[in-house]
Design an enzyme around this catalytic site. Structure first.
Site, PDB file in Angstrom:
ATOM      1  N   TRP B 458       0.829  -1.208   0.000  1.00 48.43           N
ATOM      2  CA  TRP B 458       0.000   0.000   0.000  1.00 48.43           C
ATOM      3  C   TRP B 458       0.862   1.255   0.000  1.00 48.43           C
ATOM      4  O   TRP B 458       0.385   2.342  -0.285  1.00 48.43           O
ATOM      5  CB  TRP B 458      -0.978  -0.004   1.179  1.00 48.43           C
ATOM      6  CG  TRP B 458      -0.383   0.299   2.547  1.00 48.43           C
ATOM      7  CD1 TRP B 458       0.769  -0.195   3.080  1.00 48.43           C
ATOM      8  CD2 TRP B 458      -0.934   1.157   3.556  1.00 48.43           C
ATOM      9  NE1 TRP B 458       0.966   0.287   4.349  1.00 48.43           N
ATOM     10  CE2 TRP B 458      -0.058   1.116   4.672  1.00 48.43           C
ATOM     11  CE3 TRP B 458      -2.083   1.935   3.631  1.00 48.43           C
ATOM     12  CZ2 TRP B 458      -0.304   1.836   5.844  1.00 48.43           C
ATOM     13  CZ3 TRP B 458      -2.324   2.658   4.810  1.00 48.43           C
ATOM     14  CH2 TRP B 458      -1.445   2.603   5.885  1.00 48.43           C
ATOM     15  N   ASP B 459       2.134   1.084   0.299  1.00 51.70           N
ATOM     16  CA  ASP B 459       3.072   2.206   0.224  1.00 51.70           C
ATOM     17  C   ASP B 459       2.922   2.933  -1.112  1.00 51.70           C
ATOM     18  O   ASP B 459       2.977   4.165  -1.181  1.00 51.70           O
ATOM     19  CB  ASP B 459       4.516   1.713   0.327  1.00 51.70           C
ATOM     20  CG  ASP B 459       4.805   0.893   1.570  1.00 51.70           C
ATOM     21  OD1 ASP B 459       3.926   0.114   1.958  1.00 51.70           O
ATOM     22  OD2 ASP B 459       5.895   1.021   2.136  1.00 51.70           O
ATOM     23  N   GLU B 597       0.366  -2.667  12.956  1.00 50.53           N
ATOM     24  CA  GLU B 597       0.615  -4.106  12.913  1.00 50.53           C
ATOM     25  C   GLU B 597       1.106  -4.664  14.244  1.00 50.53           C
ATOM     26  O   GLU B 597       1.422  -5.854  14.338  1.00 50.53           O
ATOM     27  CB  GLU B 597       1.604  -4.421  11.781  1.00 50.53           C
ATOM     28  CG  GLU B 597       0.984  -4.165  10.411  1.00 50.53           C
ATOM     29  CD  GLU B 597       2.016  -4.017   9.305  1.00 50.53           C
ATOM     30  OE1 GLU B 597       3.203  -3.841   9.623  1.00 50.53           O
ATOM     31  OE2 GLU B 597       1.616  -4.056   8.122  1.00 50.53           O
ATOM     32  N   LYS B 698       1.942   1.186  16.479  1.00 51.27           N
ATOM     33  CA  LYS B 698       3.131   1.271  15.632  1.00 51.27           C
ATOM     34  C   LYS B 698       3.156   2.566  14.824  1.00 51.27           C
ATOM     35  O   LYS B 698       4.204   3.181  14.663  1.00 51.27           O
ATOM     36  CB  LYS B 698       3.131   0.070  14.687  1.00 51.27           C
ATOM     37  CG  LYS B 698       4.313  -0.040  13.754  1.00 51.27           C
ATOM     38  CD  LYS B 698       4.176  -1.306  12.914  1.00 51.27           C
ATOM     39  CE  LYS B 698       5.336  -1.479  11.950  1.00 51.27           C
ATOM     40  NZ  LYS B 698       5.152  -2.666  11.086  1.00 51.27           N
ATOM     41  N   GLN B 699       2.003   2.964  14.311  1.00 50.33           N
ATOM     42  CA  GLN B 699       1.977   4.081  13.367  1.00 50.33           C
ATOM     43  C   GLN B 699       0.572   4.643  13.297  1.00 50.33           C
ATOM     44  O   GLN B 699      -0.358   4.111  13.917  1.00 50.33           O
ATOM     45  CB  GLN B 699       2.395   3.595  11.989  1.00 50.33           C
ATOM     46  CG  GLN B 699       1.417   2.606  11.366  1.00 50.33           C
ATOM     47  CD  GLN B 699       2.024   1.847  10.217  1.00 50.33           C
ATOM     48  OE1 GLN B 699       2.581   0.777  10.392  1.00 50.33           O
ATOM     49  NE2 GLN B 699       1.914   2.407   9.023  1.00 50.33           N
TER      50      GLN B 699
END
Lengths: 252, 869
Positions: B458-459, B597, B698-699
């Protein structure tokens, strides 16, 4: 002819020390010479004869004579037995510790109850992730090793080396490890990454990997507050520990 | 005379000189020799500009009729007119409209800059005002006149008059004949020196990669050496099955370099070349580029003292077999895979020894199979076409092609040169990541390294594509084409998973199959399952979002109502088949992985559910816009609306927050302040099980929704979400900092946003993750551009108006971006009080939520904030 010195005393550990020296000699492709500093040479003489290794009796005060022998040009390293109690300030024996702190050449410390061993084919190298700790390994150990010896690096994360981001953790950790090896020990065949107490992790990985030798570089400062990892590993390791002193100039 | 030595040691891409006194002594003089030099320089691709009194004064005696490709321009009548001189004589190309005398200087500078020629690539020879034009202040200025009144600052006075000019031009022609290595304009705003620390060697190779979207070449030194990782990758050239990874191509940069000594390497972001230099004894110089104009061509030139340089055979990439053979005097090298992938190159070295130096030039034509079944013949044709032009003209067109890209992608950050350079670095590698026709498989590290095997995540869709949609729409369209061509595979997978529509893979490679590994061995040697392939299915909505975002930037309705519609419809159908409706009529998505994740396989991930909801609604809207031609029944669309309206999204009215997933509120309420300073891999610090049981994330996850689909969220919910989730975010993913930077700017916290922007933009330059050796983090680079555009400038594309809402950190005195918006070339420049919009066609903008403002041509300045009061 280059040689490794096996410093034999009169204790039951003398045989382990000589075996470890023979193994180290095979690892590095050099001859072994047994040395003994002291008046009672019966045990060293018997042990050396059993292994067919020449024994040289060193005159004079024990520690000074051992250091003088190690300073000889053809001596590349010395092997000592560790007779200290576990966990003490001086985990290796008194003589060994004195020589360790004074010597600028590699010294192998052999645990007291070590079983007879063959030449290690797998060597564990704990690295901190900075050039100062890896330089002795690269410059003073790697050139000595036989081609088929496998170097396994272990790194225990510190706050400074903790990965900042692992986008896909398993793959990024592998990538991180590969880069660590490329930077600090390119001749290593693999790396193990750990978190936790450094000394404990080194011991665990040494067992897991079946390493026959643990290699640590150190600054030769065993005073309080320093060398906690060295102390721990010398006290706990089941396999010989090779200490590579960090020195600025050529070894003496 | 060291300064003069430097003049002699440069190959200039443009020569600008005065006519009277400098080039021509008077009517009694003969300009034949000068004419020959001018025409020869133009034939070598050099731009020549002559400043004179009138066309007749100059063209009469000179009578040069260059046939290009370099052009001859005459600036005459006190700088009020410019004529281009072609085979049929002078033709007017520009006339000053105002009275500003500096305009001609600007015209010359702009004209040359449009060719990628700036600063020290320009030689100015004169005896008067020409030498001190501020627009050419970084050019190399030489006076051959008497300069009895004193030599202007920065001008090298060598005297000698017209004869000396001829000598200078002869010297330039000799450099072309001897194939000397040209250099770059040493502009610190555009030139990046690669790190030289030994431990940064491989990271530097990633940073110094050059690419053109089709091919990428890491910046390894030509002689390779210990620890080096030279690598050539071609977009979409994957091995497999069973192992899908980008196939390494022949290492075409290999040269024998003896005793080069310490060197320095520079990546010129403006012109896309990597240069290297070393001092005595070797006096080595190299230059390389992947042609921006000819995707299947790479070029390298090197020079050194004789005895230090020789051609070397093309090398095999690490661990690969290289097939080599000769076709005539051309060397053919090929790497291949049993799965049918092959990369073929054909090259021919040219070596010249002159003046104690050896010059080696290598042009390489490329082809990749199976996309290009012609293989060697095609590569040879590429080479032949390139050789007919020659290195100098290839470099000329390459520079111009990069200049054209930057004209739509420029970024300027006033007051922060380091961030500006980092932002340009990000854009450079984004532009180098995707081809501009066909399809573009943009892997997580692009073509700069082998990490992740070149797999597409998906980056690409969410982080890289929006930037390219704005600055290079053709490249973004090629990225979408990659998804479109794999739609049939995605539809087949959906059926296999008992669903409908299209299920795109979390990791993609050559075909549409998911190539995510199912398990991997971790750093302890344990086999661990990898859940993302089966469960991180927000990729389906991400692909749809990318299609919509592309359409928003470009206004490309033929795409949106054509292949884009198919993407939206089939992805919506996937969600319709995946949502489970409970007894209360509420929809759920069970067993998914969101962006965070650290918490895998959760139920009702807010991110996944809201993206699915957006996907359903967006598809319904586009179907409605297309009418019957969409081929989707009203019942199906109505069902999408019902499912979207009933899908739970984790919104907690009491808290005024979205719960990241069901059960998240019940986890251990740790914050990063009590764990470790971010960014840090919290799963390493705490262990994956402990972190999974905590609220550490995580993000950006819920926050990612505020970045992608703010319209789906309650008004005013951004600030509370930032207040809650930011302290819990480890930024343990490189994707996280740029998104937080963008959102913090939107929330009116530009100083904190700047911290995270710098972290993101410098992530690879500083090798913050310790993994840049495996290639650059393209998503972070794309996210960095998004932080500038969507964050600090508050730009949102729109059908009715382009929204702009600047929030600049105090340190920045200005920020400007150029991009394309619905066909218009736009520049938005903001300071702390006003926005200036420059566009080449009518455009409506809305600044800081104010009234729509029409902008027609020229700059339009609109006050905002303090400036509006």
């Amino acid at each position: 002819m280059r040689k490794v010195l096996a410093a034999l005393d009169t204790s039951p550990a003398a045989r382990s020390v000589l075996d470890a020296a023979i193994a180290f000699g095979a690892l590095t492709g050099v001859e072994v010479e047994a040395v003994h500093a002291g008046h009672n040479g019966d045990v060293p003489r018997w042990v050396a004869a059993q292994r067919g290794v020449p024994l040289r009796l060193l005159p004079g005060e024990e520690q000074a004579s051992l250091l003088a022998a190690l300073a000889e040009e053809d001596a590349i390293a010395a092997v000592f037995g560790a007779r200290g109690t576990r966990g003490g300030r001086r985990p290796a024996g008194h003589t060994a510790m004195h020589v360790l702190e004074a010597a600028t050449k590699p010294v192998v410390v052999v645990p007291p109850e070590m079983a007879p061993c063959a030449a290690p084919r797998r060597v564990l190298v704990p690295l901190e992730g900075d050039p100062a700790s890896s330089q002795p390994v690269l410059e003073r150990l790697v050139p000595l090793l036989a081609a088929d010896v496998e170097l396994v690096v272990v790194h225990v994360f510190t706050p400074d080396t903790m990965p900042r981001a692992l986008d896909r953790p398993v793959r990024d950790m592998a990538l991180w490890g590969e880069e660590f090896v490329a930077r600090f020990c390119p001749s290593a065949s693999s790396i193990r990454l750990r978190t936790g107490v450094v000394g404990t992790q080194i011991d665990e990985v040494a067992v897991e990997e079946g390493a026959g030798l643990v290699v640590l570089s150190w600054s030769r400062d065993m005073s309080a507050g320093h060398a906690a990892v060295i102390r721990h590993v010398l006290a706990e390791s089941d396999v010989p520990v090779l200490l590579l002193p960090v020195v600025d100039d050529a070894p003496t | 005379m060291r300064a003069f030595d430097a003049v002699l040691d440069s190959t200039f891409a443009a020569v600008v000189f005065d006519w009277s006194g400098t080039a021509f002594a008077g009517r009694a003089s003969d300009a034949t020799a000068l004419r020959e030099r001018v025409e020869a320089l133009c034939a070598n691709g050099v731009e020549v500009v002559v400043s004179g009194t009138s066309v007749g004064d100059v063209d009469g005696p000179l009578r040069a009729r260059p046939r290009g490709p370099g052009r001859l321009h005459l600036c005459v009548n006190r700088g009020s007119e410019v004529f281009e001189v072609g085979a049929s004589g002078p033709e007017p190309v520009w006339r000053r409209e105002g009275s500003a005398p500096e305009d001609v200087g600007r015209w010359i500078a702009d004209h040359l800059a449009s060719q990628g020629v700036t600063g020290s690539l320009i030689l100015v020879v004169g005896d008067g005002r020409l030498l001190v034009l501020p627009e050419l202040e970084r050019a190399v200025a030489v006076s051959v006149g008497p300069e009895s009144g004193g030599v202007p600052a920065g001008v090298l006075h060598i005297g000698g008059g017209p004869e000396r000019l001829l000598q200078l031009l002869d010297h330039q022609l000799a450099r072309h004949d001897e194939r000397r290595v040209p250099w770059v304009d040493a502009d610190p705003a555009w030139v990046l020196e690669l790190p030289d620390a030994a431990e940064m060697q491989r990271a530097a190779e990633s940073i110094g990669s050059v690419g053109n979207g089709w091919i990428g070449v890491r910046g390894a030194r030509e002689e390779d050496g210990p620890g080096s990782n030279p690598l050539v990758l071609v977009n979409g050239a994957y091995t497999g099955p069973p192992a899908w990874r980008l196939l390494p191509g022949p290492v075409w940069t290999a040269l024998d370099v003896t005793d080069p000594g310490a060197d320095r390497r520079f990546l010129d972001l403006r012109t896309g070349v990597l240069v290297r230099c070393a001092a005595a004894p070797a006096e080595l110089r190299t230059i390389r580029f992947a042609s921006r104009e000819r995707p299947m061509l790479t070029a390298l030139r090197a020079e050194a003292r004789v005895g230090h340089l020789a051609p070397a055979p093309v090398a095999a990439p690490a661990g690969m077999h290289l097939e080599t053979r000769l076709i005539g005097d051309a060397a053919v090298a090929c790497t291949s895979d049993r799965g049918g992938a092959a990369i073929v190159m054909v090259t021919r070295d040219r070596t010249v020894d002159a003046s104690g130096r050896r010059m080696v030039e290598r042009l390489a034509g490329w082809a990749a199979e199976p996309a290009d079944a012609a293989g060697p013949a095609h590569a040879a044709a590429q080479l032949a076409a390139a050789e007919s032009l020659g290195f100098d003209l290839l470099l000329r067109e390459h520079r111009a092609a990069w200049a054209a890209r930057w004209s739509d992608a420029a970024v300027t950050i006033e007051g922060d040169p380091d961030s500006q350079l980092a932002a340009r670095f990000a854009l450079f590698h984004l532009l180098a990541a995707a081809p501009e026709e066909g399809e573009a498989a943009v892997g997580a590290r692009g073509l700069t390294g082998s990490a992740y095997d070149g797999h597409v995540f998906w980056d690409a869709d969410v982080f890289v594509l929006p930037a390219l949609a704005a600055v290079r729409p053709a490249a973004a369209r090629a990225m979408l084409e990659y998804r479109i061509r794999r739609l049939p595979d995605a539809m087949r997978v959906a059926v296999e998973e008992d669903g409908a529509g299209a299920r795109f893979p979390w990791e993609g490679a050559r075909d549409g199959a998911d190539v995510t590994p199912r398990s991997l061995r971790n750093h302890r040697g344990q086999l661990v399952p990898v859940h993302t392939g089966q469960h991180e299915e927000h990729i389906v909505a991400d692909v749809a979002w990318a299609a919509s975002e592309y359409a928003a930037w470009t206004g490309d309705t033929s795409f949106l109502h054509g292949p884009g519609l198919r993407l939206l419809v089939e992805t919506a159908r996937w969600w319709a088949s995946r949502i489970r409706v409970d007894h209360d009529g509420r929809g759920h998505l069970y067993g998914v992985v969101g962006p965070d994740e650290y918490h895998e396989i959760v139920d009702d991930s807010a991110f996944t559910n809201v993206m699915a909801r957006w996907n359903l609604r967006r598809a319904a809207a586009v179907v409605a816009a297309c009418g019957a031609s969409a081929g989707v029944g009203a019942d199906e669309v109505a069902a999408w609306h019902r499912l979207a309206d009933g899908l739970v999204d984790g919104w907690d009215t009491d808290r005024g927050l979205h719960e990241q997933f069901t059960g998240y509120w019940d986890l251990e309420p740790l914050v990063m302040a009590s764990v470790a300073p971010p960014p840090v891999a919290a799963d390493v610090v705490l262990g994956s099980e402990r972190v999974r049981a905590s609220q550490i994330i995580k993000q950006a996850d819920v926050l990612m929704l505020h970045h992608l689909v703010p319209g789906e969220l309650p008004p005013g919910s951004l600030e509370p979400a930032l207040d809650f989730y930011e302290p819990r975010t480890a930024h343990g993913s490189s994707l996280s900092p740029p998104i937080h930077a963008a959102l913090l700017a939107r929330a009116g916290q530009p100083e904190r946003a700047l911290e995270l922007f710098r972290m993101a933009a410098r992530l690879d330059l500083d090798d913050l993750t310790g993994t840049t050796a495996g290639g650059l983090h393209l998503a972070t680079l794309g996210g960095s551009w998004q932080a500038l555009a969507g964050g600090f400038l508050g730009i949102r594309p729109g059908e009715e108006a382009l929204s702009i809402d600047p929030v600049l950190p105090g340190e920045w005195t200005g920020l400007s971006l150029r991009f394309r918006h619905r066909g218009a070339a736009v520049e938005v420049a903001a300071d702390h009080e006003a926005v200036t919009v420059t566009t080449d066609r009518p455009l409506v903008v809305r600044v800081a939520g104010g009234a729509p403002t029409p902008c027609v041509g020229g700059p339009t300045t609109i006050p905002y904030g303090r400036g509006a009061r």
